[in-house]
Design a protein around this motif. Structure first.
Motif, mmCIF file in Angstrom:
data_model
loop_
_atom_site.group_PDB
_atom_site.id
_atom_site.type_symbol
_atom_site.label_atom_id
_atom_site.label_comp_id
_atom_site.label_asym_id
_atom_site.label_seq_id
_atom_site.Cartn_x
_atom_site.Cartn_y
_atom_site.Cartn_z
ATOM 1 N N MET A 1 54.231 34.655 1.882
ATOM 2 C CA MET A 1 53.990 33.229 1.714
ATOM 3 C C MET A 1 53.820 32.853 0.241
ATOM 4 S SD MET A 1 53.688 31.550 4.675
ATOM 5 C CE MET A 1 54.022 32.167 6.328
ATOM 6 N N ASN A 2 53.890 33.810 -0.634
ATOM 7 C CA ASN A 2 53.587 33.562 -2.044
ATOM 8 C C ASN A 2 52.256 32.826 -2.161
ATOM 9 O OD1 ASN A 2 56.174 34.576 -2.829
ATOM 10 N ND2 ASN A 2 57.021 32.627 -2.190
ATOM 11 N N LEU A 3 51.290 33.383 -1.473
ATOM 12 C CA LEU A 3 49.995 32.740 -1.365
ATOM 13 C C LEU A 3 48.950 33.697 -1.924
ATOM 14 C CD1 LEU A 3 49.743 30.009 0.017
ATOM 15 C CD2 LEU A 3 49.116 31.198 2.115
ATOM 16 N N PHE A 4 47.960 33.131 -2.593
ATOM 17 C CA PHE A 4 46.892 33.968 -3.138
ATOM 18 C C PHE A 4 45.574 33.592 -2.481
ATOM 19 C CE2 PHE A 4 50.329 33.789 -6.130
ATOM 20 C CZ PHE A 4 50.432 35.090 -6.578
ATOM 21 N N VAL A 5 44.785 34.603 -2.163
ATOM 22 C CA VAL A 5 43.490 34.363 -1.523
ATOM 23 C C VAL A 5 42.424 35.196 -2.208
ATOM 24 C CG1 VAL A 5 44.472 33.870 0.743
ATOM 25 C CG2 VAL A 5 43.852 36.208 0.167
ATOM 26 N N ALA A 6 41.217 34.652 -2.239
ATOM 27 C CA ALA A 6 40.091 35.439 -2.727
ATOM 28 C C ALA A 6 39.767 36.500 -1.690
ATOM 29 C CB ALA A 6 38.882 34.542 -2.952
ATOM 30 N N CYS A 7 39.349 37.659 -2.154
ATOM 31 C CA CYS A 7 38.910 38.700 -1.237
ATOM 32 C C CYS A 7 37.542 38.329 -0.696
ATOM 33 C CB CYS A 7 38.836 40.040 -1.941
ATOM 34 S SG CYS A 7 38.286 41.352 -0.858
ATOM 35 N N ILE B 1 43.473 40.491 -8.926
ATOM 36 C CA ILE B 1 43.992 41.415 -7.920
ATOM 37 C C ILE B 1 43.660 42.853 -8.314
ATOM 38 C CG2 ILE B 1 46.121 42.341 -6.938
ATOM 39 C CD1 ILE B 1 47.187 39.407 -7.018
ATOM 40 N N GLU B 2 43.872 43.172 -9.593
ATOM 41 C CA GLU B 2 43.500 44.502 -10.082
ATOM 42 C C GLU B 2 42.042 44.817 -9.778
ATOM 43 O OE1 GLU B 2 46.021 44.657 -14.154
ATOM 44 O OE2 GLU B 2 43.901 45.169 -14.313
ATOM 45 N N GLN B 3 41.218 43.817 -9.953
ATOM 46 C CA GLN B 3 39.784 44.022 -9.775
ATOM 47 C C GLN B 3 39.375 43.952 -8.307
ATOM 48 O OE1 GLN B 3 37.450 44.763 -12.231
ATOM 49 N NE2 GLN B 3 39.277 45.079 -13.489
ATOM 50 N N GLY B 4 40.330 43.748 -7.442
ATOM 51 C CA GLY B 4 40.018 43.680 -6.016
ATOM 52 C C GLY B 4 39.317 42.396 -5.618
ATOM 53 N N LEU B 5 39.406 41.387 -6.459
ATOM 54 C CA LEU B 5 38.738 40.125 -6.158
ATOM 55 C C LEU B 5 39.665 39.142 -5.463
ATOM 56 C CD1 LEU B 5 36.883 39.762 -9.551
ATOM 57 C CD2 LEU B 5 35.846 40.294 -7.347
ATOM 58 N N ALA B 6 40.941 39.461 -5.445
ATOM 59 C CA ALA B 6 41.904 38.559 -4.810
ATOM 60 C C ALA B 6 43.050 39.382 -4.249
ATOM 61 C CB ALA B 6 42.424 37.538 -5.817
ATOM 62 N N ALA C 1 50.941 61.271 9.759
ATOM 63 C CA ALA C 1 51.780 62.115 10.605
ATOM 64 C C ALA C 1 53.244 61.982 10.231
ATOM 65 C CB ALA C 1 51.574 61.750 12.077
ATOM 66 N N ALA C 2 53.629 60.803 9.743
ATOM 67 C CA ALA C 2 55.021 60.579 9.374
ATOM 68 C C ALA C 2 55.268 60.920 7.908
ATOM 69 C CB ALA C 2 55.410 59.132 9.653
ATOM 70 N N GLY C 3 54.250 61.481 7.249
ATOM 71 C CA GLY C 3 54.446 61.926 5.869
ATOM 72 C C GLY C 3 54.166 60.868 4.825
ATOM 73 N N HIS C 4 53.681 59.721 5.278
ATOM 74 C CA HIS C 4 53.382 58.657 4.320
ATOM 75 C C HIS C 4 51.888 58.659 4.017
ATOM 76 C CE1 HIS C 4 57.282 56.459 4.731
ATOM 77 N NE2 HIS C 4 57.324 57.214 5.806
ATOM 78 N N ARG C 5 51.535 57.933 2.986
ATOM 79 C CA ARG C 5 50.115 57.801 2.683
ATOM 80 C C ARG C 5 49.774 56.344 2.390
ATOM 81 N NH1 ARG C 5 48.021 62.286 -0.516
ATOM 82 N NH2 ARG C 5 49.233 61.538 -2.279
ATOM 83 N N LEU C 6 48.821 55.853 3.139
ATOM 84 C CA LEU C 6 48.390 54.470 2.959
ATOM 85 C C LEU C 6 47.848 54.316 1.548
ATOM 86 C CD1 LEU C 6 48.216 51.889 4.542
ATOM 87 C CD2 LEU C 6 45.901 52.496 5.203
ATOM 88 N N GLU C 7 48.355 53.355 0.843
ATOM 89 C CA GLU C 7 48.008 53.290 -0.580
ATOM 90 C C GLU C 7 47.223 52.031 -0.903
ATOM 91 O OE1 GLU C 7 48.388 55.239 -4.386
ATOM 92 O OE2 GLU C 7 48.277 55.719 -2.249
ATOM 93 N N SER C 8 47.821 50.909 -0.593
ATOM 94 C CA SER C 8 47.175 49.665 -0.953
ATOM 95 C C SER C 8 46.381 49.168 0.233
ATOM 96 C CB SER C 8 48.225 48.638 -1.335
ATOM 97 O OG SER C 8 47.964 47.407 -0.703
ATOM 98 N N PRO C 9 45.301 48.501 -0.048
ATOM 99 C CA PRO C 9 44.439 48.044 1.034
ATOM 100 C C PRO C 9 44.935 46.727 1.603
ATOM 101 C CG PRO C 9 43.484 47.441 -1.060
ATOM 102 C CD PRO C 9 44.805 48.081 -1.351
ATOM 103 N N ALA D 1 30.804 38.669 -8.893
ATOM 104 C CA ALA D 1 32.108 39.151 -9.328
ATOM 105 C C ALA D 1 32.066 39.510 -10.802
ATOM 106 C CB ALA D 1 33.174 38.081 -9.069
ATOM 107 N N GLU D 2 31.406 38.666 -11.565
ATOM 108 C CA GLU D 2 31.327 38.926 -13.002
ATOM 109 C C GLU D 2 30.604 40.241 -13.270
ATOM 110 O OE1 GLU D 2 30.455 35.459 -15.136
ATOM 111 O OE2 GLU D 2 30.201 36.480 -17.065
ATOM 112 N N ALA D 3 29.519 40.439 -12.534
ATOM 113 C CA ALA D 3 28.768 41.682 -12.707
ATOM 114 C C ALA D 3 29.622 42.885 -12.325
ATOM 115 C CB ALA D 3 27.498 41.632 -11.856
ATOM 116 N N ALA D 4 30.346 42.744 -11.226
ATOM 117 C CA ALA D 4 31.181 43.854 -10.766
ATOM 118 C C ALA D 4 32.211 44.213 -11.834
ATOM 119 C CB ALA D 4 31.871 43.479 -9.456
ATOM 120 N N CYS D 5 32.818 43.205 -12.434
ATOM 121 C CA CYS D 5 33.789 43.471 -13.494
ATOM 122 C C CYS D 5 33.113 44.199 -14.643
ATOM 123 C CB CYS D 5 34.412 42.168 -13.990
ATOM 124 S SG CYS D 5 35.546 41.404 -12.823
#
Lengths: 160, 160
Positions: free
Chosen positions: B93-99, B82-87, B137-145, B24-28
């Motif tokens: 649930m107001n819950l945080f998880v590692a990716c 979260i920004e870095q995609g690590l969590a 098809a409904a005009g939306h675009r998937l944004e967040s993973p 993770a550190e390297a990825a950052c």
DNA sequence: AATACAATGTTATAACATTGCATTTCTTAT
DNA sequence: ATAAGAAATGCAATGTTATAACATTGTATT
């Protein structure tokens, strides 16, 4: 009824939603639950906010008519409406929306726009069954009819 | 390095996760961001809580090592991760998880068990592409993973 | 009238998250 | 090396969201 003269309809205030509310009330009745005045008022406020409302905004609005209203007042009403399938909570936004597909009991997709926070409820049988199958294969079972997805709404897709 | 004698590895404490943290550190680094001590510690706590952890529980744990830690300490670290995609944050649930799938950038499904609150991250290409097509098809675009789903986990399915 | 029960009122507090500003630490150009 | 600027952290206060706990009211049944 006291006359042969037909009553003039209540003025169609922008957003009276009387018909939908009456339907909801009937639906509750058939389930042995009752859509009381408070609950009905909260549901009406939800109907007037197509893209979702926050609990404390609801509270502020309800207070105009019921100065004594407090947080439990609306959270109880919201819990009831959700139990009855008349409303949904969007977890990631702490947003509440009226259900737009009350008649059928198919799981819904909730598209939450990360730009404008608008919420769109969508029903896609094909997606949901694919989903359900994949989960089952992994040993899980789809339980709640609520799937939240971040997706730009058409307006925000356009406003690039 | 000061010697030819290879250092003995840190004892593999149940849950040291050193390798993952180093990755993770390297990825950052490659992204020009830095996984500082605090952030690394928070990420390690996430790795140790496979089914998700609440922000204030993290705070309590971090305080053992850093008595001065306050809410912003962890929320900032979480925002970064979260920004870095690590969590990920599980909104309902107001819950945080590692990716668990940091390497690839495919959208993930998060299965949140309504019984035990456990969170499972799943990647299902077929479901996600069906989803993506329907939205388009409904005009939306998937944004967040991040797609949140309520689904009983295998354990709770069994414990009927 | 007595009871039972659902709904609501009322007060307080728990749980979750952010703002604003001061200070420190880390880069980096000179 | 060092000063300037940017990034990160410390810290206090506050804002936001949600529930707990207990009292009261209304209404239907016995």
């Amino acid at each position: 009824m006291n006359s042969s003269i037909p009553d003039i309809q209540c003025p169609p205030t922008a957003g009276s939603h009387t018909a939908a509310l009456d339907l909801a009330e009937a639906a509750c009745r058939t389930r042995g639950a009752s859509l009381t005045a408070i609950r009905r008022e909260v549901l009406e406020l939800l109907y007037r906010s197509p893209t979702g409302v926050k609990a404390y905004d609801l509270l502020a609005q309800i207070k105009e008519a019921r100065p004594g209203a407090s947080p439990p007042t609306i959270y109880r009403a919201l819990d009831f409406l959700i139990e009855q399938g008349l409303a949904h909570k969007i977890g990631r936004m702490n947003l509440f929306v009226a259900c737009r597909h009350a008649s059928h009991q198919i799981p819904s997709l909730f598209l939450v726009c990360p730009k404008c926070s608008g919420v769109t409820e969508l029903q896609e049988q094909s997606v949901m069954s694919a989903l359900s199958n994949s989960l089952a294969a992994a040993g899980h079972r789809l339980e709640s009819p609520e799937v939240e997805i971040s997706a730009l709404c058409p307006m925000c897709v356009g406003a690039r």
